[in-house]
Design a protein around this motif. Structure first.
Motif, PDB file in Angstrom:
ATOM      1  N   LYS A  47     -47.850  -4.679 -24.266  1.00 37.33           N
ATOM      2  CA  LYS A  47     -48.999  -5.220 -23.643  1.00 37.33           C
ATOM      3  C   LYS A  47     -49.164  -6.377 -23.099  1.00 37.33           C
ATOM      4  CE  LYS A  47     -51.905  -2.690 -27.362  1.00 37.33           C
ATOM      5  NZ  LYS A  47     -52.471  -2.874 -28.607  1.00 37.33           N
ATOM      6  N   ALA A  48     -48.226  -7.437 -23.453  1.00 34.52           N
ATOM      7  CA  ALA A  48     -48.002  -8.708 -23.063  1.00 34.52           C
ATOM      8  C   ALA A  48     -47.680  -8.738 -21.358  1.00 34.52           C
ATOM      9  CB  ALA A  48     -47.074  -9.439 -23.750  1.00 34.52           C
ATOM     10  N   ASN A  49     -47.076  -7.553 -20.826  1.00 28.75           N
ATOM     11  CA  ASN A  49     -46.782  -7.489 -19.423  1.00 28.75           C
ATOM     12  C   ASN A  49     -45.783  -8.595 -19.008  1.00 28.75           C
ATOM     13  OD1 ASN A  49     -46.686  -6.224 -17.180  1.00 28.75           O
ATOM     14  ND2 ASN A  49     -48.368  -7.328 -16.132  1.00 28.75           N
ATOM     15  N   LEU A  50     -44.774  -8.809 -19.874  1.00 27.59           N
ATOM     16  CA  LEU A  50     -43.710 -10.082 -19.623  1.00 27.59           C
ATOM     17  C   LEU A  50     -43.051  -9.864 -18.415  1.00 27.59           C
ATOM     18  CD1 LEU A  50     -42.329 -10.107 -23.418  1.00 27.59           C
ATOM     19  CD2 LEU A  50     -44.369 -11.599 -22.399  1.00 27.59           C
ATOM     20  N   LYS A  51     -42.371 -10.831 -17.751  1.00 24.64           N
ATOM     21  CA  LYS A  51     -41.703 -10.780 -16.651  1.00 24.64           C
ATOM     22  C   LYS A  51     -40.368 -11.211 -17.102  1.00 24.64           C
ATOM     23  CE  LYS A  51     -44.925  -9.660 -13.850  1.00 24.64           C
ATOM     24  NZ  LYS A  51     -45.438  -8.281 -13.626  1.00 24.64           N
ATOM     25  N   LYS A  52     -39.128 -10.588 -16.362  1.00 19.76           N
ATOM     26  CA  LYS A  52     -37.753 -10.972 -16.850  1.00 19.76           C
ATOM     27  C   LYS A  52     -37.587 -12.305 -16.208  1.00 19.76           C
ATOM     28  CE  LYS A  52     -35.987  -6.425 -17.295  1.00 19.76           C
ATOM     29  NZ  LYS A  52     -35.148  -5.485 -17.130  1.00 19.76           N
ATOM     30  N   LYS A  53     -36.641 -12.939 -16.617  1.00 19.37           N
ATOM     31  CA  LYS A  53     -36.438 -14.186 -16.121  1.00 19.37           C
ATOM     32  C   LYS A  53     -34.883 -14.187 -16.265  1.00 19.37           C
ATOM     33  CE  LYS A  53     -36.365 -16.992 -20.478  1.00 19.37           C
ATOM     34  NZ  LYS A  53     -36.835 -18.399 -20.941  1.00 19.37           N
ATOM     35  N   LYS A  54     -33.967 -14.888 -15.420  1.00 17.66           N
ATOM     36  CA  LYS A  54     -32.870 -14.954 -15.117  1.00 17.66           C
ATOM     37  C   LYS A  54     -31.973 -16.138 -16.022  1.00 17.66           C
ATOM     38  CE  LYS A  54     -28.901 -15.134 -11.541  1.00 17.66           C
ATOM     39  NZ  LYS A  54     -28.702 -15.074 -10.064  1.00 17.66           N
ATOM     40  N   MET A  55     -31.163 -16.081 -16.723  1.00 16.38           N
ATOM     41  CA  MET A  55     -30.483 -17.117 -17.407  1.00 16.38           C
ATOM     42  C   MET A  55     -28.960 -16.861 -17.517  1.00 16.38           C
ATOM     43  SD  MET A  55     -31.881 -16.212 -21.374  1.00 16.38           S
ATOM     44  CE  MET A  55     -30.833 -17.604 -22.056  1.00 16.38           C
ATOM     45  N   SER A  56     -28.071 -17.810 -17.559  1.00 19.60           N
ATOM     46  CA  SER A  56     -26.917 -18.036 -17.924  1.00 19.60           C
ATOM     47  C   SER A  56     -26.535 -17.414 -19.162  1.00 19.60           C
ATOM     48  CB  SER A  56     -26.262 -19.272 -17.836  1.00 19.60           C
ATOM     49  OG  SER A  56     -24.803 -19.122 -18.059  1.00 19.60           O
ATOM     50  N   SER A  57     -25.591 -16.456 -19.447  1.00 23.65           N
ATOM     51  CA  SER A  57     -25.222 -15.794 -20.493  1.00 23.65           C
ATOM     52  C   SER A  57     -24.529 -17.167 -21.432  1.00 23.65           C
ATOM     53  CB  SER A  57     -23.926 -14.956 -20.578  1.00 23.65           C
ATOM     54  OG  SER A  57     -22.720 -15.832 -19.817  1.00 23.65           O
ATOM     55  N   LYS A  58     -24.172 -18.429 -21.427  1.00 18.37           N
ATOM     56  CA  LYS A  58     -23.905 -19.311 -21.510  1.00 18.37           C
ATOM     57  C   LYS A  58     -25.087 -19.930 -22.705  1.00 18.37           C
ATOM     58  CE  LYS A  58     -19.512 -20.124 -20.176  1.00 18.37           C
ATOM     59  NZ  LYS A  58     -18.291 -20.331 -21.044  1.00 18.37           N
ATOM     60  N   ASN A  59     -26.175 -19.474 -22.301  1.00 15.23           N
ATOM     61  CA  ASN A  59     -27.469 -19.983 -23.058  1.00 15.23           C
ATOM     62  C   ASN A  59     -27.713 -19.115 -24.145  1.00 15.23           C
ATOM     63  OD1 ASN A  59     -27.642 -22.263 -21.527  1.00 15.23           O
ATOM     64  ND2 ASN A  59     -28.808 -21.282 -19.982  1.00 15.23           N
ATOM     65  N   VAL A  60     -26.825 -17.899 -24.464  1.00 16.49           N
ATOM     66  CA  VAL A  60     -27.312 -16.958 -25.374  1.00 16.49           C
ATOM     67  C   VAL A  60     -26.044 -17.157 -26.731  1.00 16.49           C
ATOM     68  CG1 VAL A  60     -27.098 -14.322 -25.806  1.00 16.49           C
ATOM     69  CG2 VAL A  60     -27.999 -15.450 -23.812  1.00 16.49           C
ATOM     70  N   ASP A  61     -26.628 -16.999 -27.820  1.00 15.34           N
ATOM     71  CA  ASP A  61     -25.647 -17.378 -28.990  1.00 15.34           C
ATOM     72  C   ASP A  61     -25.202 -15.913 -29.419  1.00 15.34           C
ATOM     73  OD1 ASP A  61     -26.154 -20.082 -29.442  1.00 15.34           O
ATOM     74  OD2 ASP A  61     -28.387 -19.463 -29.910  1.00 15.34           O
ATOM     75  N   VAL A  62     -25.915 -14.733 -29.319  1.00 17.08           N
ATOM     76  CA  VAL A  62     -25.592 -13.523 -29.889  1.00 17.08           C
ATOM     77  C   VAL A  62     -25.978 -12.418 -28.687  1.00 17.08           C
ATOM     78  CG1 VAL A  62     -25.784 -11.858 -31.753  1.00 17.08           C
ATOM     79  CG2 VAL A  62     -25.901 -14.371 -32.263  1.00 17.08           C
ATOM     80  N   LEU A  63     -25.155 -11.479 -28.517  1.00 23.26           N
ATOM     81  CA  LEU A  63     -25.416 -10.449 -28.021  1.00 23.26           C
ATOM     82  C   LEU A  63     -25.371  -9.221 -28.685  1.00 23.26           C
ATOM     83  CD1 LEU A  63     -26.219  -9.538 -24.724  1.00 23.26           C
ATOM     84  CD2 LEU A  63     -23.669  -8.746 -24.708  1.00 23.26           C
ATOM     85  N   PHE A  64     -26.412  -8.495 -29.105  1.00 23.48           N
ATOM     86  CA  PHE A  64     -26.317  -7.260 -29.908  1.00 23.48           C
ATOM     87  C   PHE A  64     -26.451  -6.222 -28.854  1.00 23.48           C
ATOM     88  CE2 PHE A  64     -27.485  -6.409 -34.439  1.00 23.48           C
ATOM     89  CZ  PHE A  64     -26.820  -5.247 -34.390  1.00 23.48           C
TER      90      PHE A  64
END
Length: 348
Positions: free
Chosen positions: A73-90
């Motif tokens: 319902k929030a109708n969120l938009k995707k944003k681009k970010m570096s993988s370096k800013n992610v701690d965990v990828l599941f």
């Protein structure tokens, strides 16, 4: 922590195990990111970038089912970010659901390997997922003592010979697939045996498996984390899947219903036999499908079932899983590169 869930399609996501995990992480105050398997970007000599939806902190609900509804319902938009800013990828996308997008089948694992090389904690270990990608073939690496008799072949005569050895009763299914699709119970009364075999062979390799009479009681989905059964207040991460009327497949997607089940010596033995390999290979979160004293399938790519535990008055075990991920990040921070992703993936 910032934890990113790789899904088949974020806009098509419904209440399931991935949503249970996202909801638990969000409730604990972590930053939850969602991305499609097609949202990776590679540029030479730069870290990978990803396009993600970030779940707003303003979404507050105690229900995981309402949680995913509110996200939509929030109708969120995707944003681009570096993988370096992610701690965990599941990695939670299911390649077997990619009927019309062959490019998507291996993408999550392939890019997951790259993020792993960049220092992101990837679960399950991406190299382990690559090794176990055909989970029904990975299943055959396990000791025969806990499995039904079976063969994997593309030769019709081999299947018919197995059929005779099994007193003309067997289960046929494609080597690659999930959700109980194209799974057949064959007995001496089957008039379309040749047609069924030809249809399955057109899809690729075929598994012919011993029929287990106890399947009439349904199978049991056992969810393991770090090679161990989860437990809270005397309740374990197991659920019986009772098939619908006239159905021998126990998949929830085929109409099975959830029932509580007690931990047995047979289940304990199967877990004891399977656990060392899962731990060695870096498979953090895995589903086992068991009939009485036999393991009939192993699910490593996108194991499900957490969303059905509420139906049997069990916890969903999402907190236990997020707890474990938090500990892994702490170990990673303390030891740096001394501990590989594969070791961290199944470390208690």
């Amino acid at each position: 922590m910032k934890i990113c869930f790789v899904l088949n399609d974020v806009h098509e996501e419904n209440y399931n195990s991935s949503v249970v995990l996202m909801h638990n992480a969000h409730q604990r105050g972590h930053t939850v990111l969602m991305m499609d398997v097609g949202d990776f970007n590679f540029t030479h000599n730069e870290p990978l970038s990803i396009h993600v939806l970030q779940v707003p902190k303003s979404i507050k609900t105690k229900s995981a089912k309402k949680f995913i509804e509110d996200i939509k319902k929030a109708n969120l938009k995707k944003k681009k970010m570096s993988s370096k800013n992610v701690d965990v990828l599941f990695i939670r996308n299911n390649p077997t659901e990619e009927v019309d997008r062959q490019w998507a089948e291996h993408a999550g694992i392939a890019f997951g390997k790259m993020m792993q090389q960049e220092g992101v904690l990837v679960l399950n270990d991406a190299y382990a997922l690559s090794h176990a990608y055909i989970d029904k073939l990975y299943f055959e690496e396990l000791p025969s003592s806990i499995k039904p008799d079976s063969i994997i072949t593309r030769k019709k005569e081999e299947i018919l010979e197995f059929f005779e050895k099994q007193n003309k009763k067997m289960v046929l299914k494609p080597l690659e697939g999930s959700g109980g699709k194209d799974v057949y119970l064959i007995d001496e009364n089957e008039k379309n045996l040749n047609q069924i075999i030809e249809t399955l062979l057109n899809q690729g390799y075929v598994i012919a498996q011993e029929f287990l009479p106890d399947v009439s009681k349904g199978d049991v989905r056992i969810l393991l984390m770090n090679g161990r059964l989860m437990e809270r207040n005397g309740k374990h991460s197991m659920i019986r899947r009772k098939m619908g009327k006239g159905e021998f497949r126990s998949n929830f997607s085929q109409g099975a219903t959830a029932q509580a089940v007690e931990l047995t010596k047979d289940f304990e033995k199967i877990i004891e036999v399977v656990a060392p390999k899962l731990i060695q290979d870096g498979l953090f979160f895995v589903g086992l499908d068991v009939v009485k004293d036999k393991l009939i399938e192993i699910n490593v790519l996108s194991p499900g079932g957490l969303n059905y535990f509420s139906e049997i008055d069990h916890p969903d075990f999402g907190n236990e899983i997020i707890d474990a991920i938090e500990r892994k990040l702490n170990y990673k921070e303390m030891y740096g590169h001394e501990l590989s992703n594969k070791v961290l993936a199944t470390m208690e």
